[in-house]
Scaffold this active site. Structure first.
Site, PDB file in Angstrom:
ATOM      1  N   ARG A   1      -1.956  -5.987   5.772  1.00  0.00           N
ATOM      2  CA  ARG A   1      -1.434  -5.092   4.923  1.00  0.00           C
ATOM      3  C   ARG A   1       0.103  -4.796   5.371  1.00  0.00           C
ATOM      4  O   ARG A   1       0.731  -4.340   4.242  1.00  0.00           O
ATOM      5  CB  ARG A   1      -2.501  -4.086   5.403  1.00  0.00           C
ATOM      6  CG  ARG A   1      -2.297  -2.884   4.227  1.00  0.00           C
ATOM      7  CD  ARG A   1      -3.205  -1.891   4.492  1.00  0.00           C
ATOM      8  NE  ARG A   1      -3.081  -0.338   3.967  1.00  0.00           N
ATOM      9  CZ  ARG A   1      -3.591  -0.162   2.935  1.00  0.00           C
ATOM     10  NH1 ARG A   1      -4.131  -0.793   1.945  1.00  0.00           N
ATOM     11  NH2 ARG A   1      -3.197   1.283   2.362  1.00  0.00           N
TER      12      ARG A   1
ATOM     13  N   PHE B   1      -5.847   8.284  -8.586  1.00  0.00           N
ATOM     14  CA  PHE B   1      -4.754   7.292  -8.726  1.00  0.00           C
ATOM     15  C   PHE B   1      -3.862   7.699  -9.490  1.00  0.00           C
ATOM     16  O   PHE B   1      -3.805   8.556 -10.276  1.00  0.00           O
ATOM     17  CB  PHE B   1      -5.704   6.279  -9.462  1.00  0.00           C
ATOM     18  CG  PHE B   1      -6.503   5.289  -8.437  1.00  0.00           C
ATOM     19  CD1 PHE B   1      -5.846   4.193  -8.127  1.00  0.00           C
ATOM     20  CD2 PHE B   1      -7.714   5.534  -8.086  1.00  0.00           C
ATOM     21  CE1 PHE B   1      -6.721   3.331  -7.429  1.00  0.00           C
ATOM     22  CE2 PHE B   1      -8.668   4.612  -7.506  1.00  0.00           C
ATOM     23  CZ  PHE B   1      -8.097   3.490  -7.064  1.00  0.00           C
TER      24      PHE B   1
ATOM     25  N   ILE C   1       0.332   2.914  -2.831  1.00  0.00           N
ATOM     26  CA  ILE C   1      -0.951   2.043  -2.512  1.00  0.00           C
ATOM     27  C   ILE C   1      -1.996   2.901  -2.190  1.00  0.00           C
ATOM     28  O   ILE C   1      -1.939   3.884  -0.988  1.00  0.00           O
ATOM     29  CB  ILE C   1      -0.597   0.907  -1.549  1.00  0.00           C
ATOM     30  CG1 ILE C   1      -1.789   0.015  -1.344  1.00  0.00           C
ATOM     31  CG2 ILE C   1       0.104   1.541   0.011  1.00  0.00           C
ATOM     32  CD1 ILE C   1      -1.318  -1.297  -0.465  1.00  0.00           C
ATOM     33  N   SER C   2      -3.108   2.724  -2.640  1.00  0.00           N
ATOM     34  CA  SER C   2      -4.494   3.339  -2.115  1.00  0.00           C
ATOM     35  C   SER C   2      -4.608   3.308  -0.493  1.00  0.00           C
ATOM     36  O   SER C   2      -4.359   2.488  -0.055  1.00  0.00           O
ATOM     37  CB  SER C   2      -5.670   3.138  -2.908  1.00  0.00           C
ATOM     38  OG  SER C   2      -5.371   2.993  -4.117  1.00  0.00           O
ATOM     39  N   GLN C   3      -5.399   4.407  -0.179  1.00  0.00           N
ATOM     40  CA  GLN C   3      -6.019   4.153   1.224  1.00  0.00           C
ATOM     41  C   GLN C   3      -6.793   3.036   1.485  1.00  0.00           C
ATOM     42  O   GLN C   3      -7.388   2.512   0.566  1.00  0.00           O
ATOM     43  CB  GLN C   3      -6.690   5.632   1.769  1.00  0.00           C
ATOM     44  CG  GLN C   3      -8.019   5.774   1.143  1.00  0.00           C
ATOM     45  CD  GLN C   3      -8.608   7.007   1.461  1.00  0.00           C
ATOM     46  OE1 GLN C   3      -8.924   7.543   0.868  1.00  0.00           O
ATOM     47  NE2 GLN C   3      -8.996   7.198   2.844  1.00  0.00           N
TER      48      GLN C   3
END
Ligand code: SAM
Length: 226
Positions: free
Chosen positions: A47, A215, A73-75
């Site tokens: 990541r 989001f 960027i999402s968790q």
């Protein structure tokens, strides 16, 4: 000198691998992610390579991160939950809408045969394509454009994952889904959404609603206005 550099790189990648394992156990498995293929992909994809340099040290944190162009960027947990809900099989052709960094596309590249991913910002699409290529994801294709209308030149898709918030389920995406296919998409307001899973069964669509999420908006012809 070379030995020293080589040694420190090895040490670094071992430390990263440990961080990934910890993320999988403490953030994913403990919260109910149980698909071993998804967990293995999350334990494998580096990541930190997708995160802007200034935040690379936070790559395995339990929170979203800025990625440029006002996007995030999402968790890791949200990525895993959305990908698990997609149920990608090794033979699937997948469309991802909202490439962002390319991280989730890499996860999907581990799980499916072919991944098409579309991003509205050229700078993000170009950067994601470069990192995916450096990491050897030859089965992931990055396209710049409005993914709210899907990617008609590549249809049909067995699975479609939308990584941005839509005001409603875009008809084009449902049309581009193969029979038996599955679309996972956050639907709601600009502030809060619910993950919805759309299945195409016998030409009909069946929709189920899942966890609440937040989001960035899907901006496009079948999404939100700018
Ligand atoms: N999946 C990404 C990752 O792994 O880094 C993170 C996705 S981020 C939450 C949402 C992305 O969707 C943003 O990069 C945004 O620019 C993009 N986006 C928003 N509307 C879009 C559209 N109509 N078509 C394609 N991308 C869009």
């Amino acid at each position: 000198m070379f030995t020293h550099l080589f040694g420190s790189n090895n040490h670094d990648s071992e430390a990263r691998a440990q961080q990934r394992e910890r993320m999988v156990e403490e953030q994913l498995r403990s919260r109910g992610i149980g698909d071993e293929r998804v967990l293995a992909a999350m334990a494998k994809v580096p990541r930190e390579r997708f995160i802007p340099n200034e935040d690379a040290g936070n790559a395995y944190g339990d929170y979203p991160l800025p990625i440029g162009a006002g996007q995030t960027i999402s968790q890791p947990y949200i990525v895993a939950a959305m990908v698990e809900a997609l149920e990608a099989r090794p033979e699937d052709r997948v469309l991802e809408v909202g490439t962002g960094t390319g991280y989730e596309a890499a996860i999907l590249g581990e799980l499916a045969s072919e991944v098409w991913t579309i991003e509205r910002y050229l700078e993000l699409a170009d950067k994601a394509r470069q990192v995916l290529s450096e990491l050897g994801y030859g089965n992931v294709y990055v396209v710049q454009g409005d993914g709210s209308v899907g990617l008609p030149q590549q249809l049909p898709f067995d699975k479609i994952l939308v990584a941005a918030a839509a005001p409603r389920i875009p008809e084009s995406l449902v049309e581009q889904l193969a029979e038996g296919g599955r679309l996972v998409i956050p639907v709601g307001t600009r502030i809060e959404q619910q993950v919805q899973v759309v299945r195409k069964i016998g030409g009909e669509t069946v929709v189920t609603a899942h966890e609440l999420c937040r989001f960035v908006p899907l901006v496009g012809a079948q999404g939100w206005e700018q």
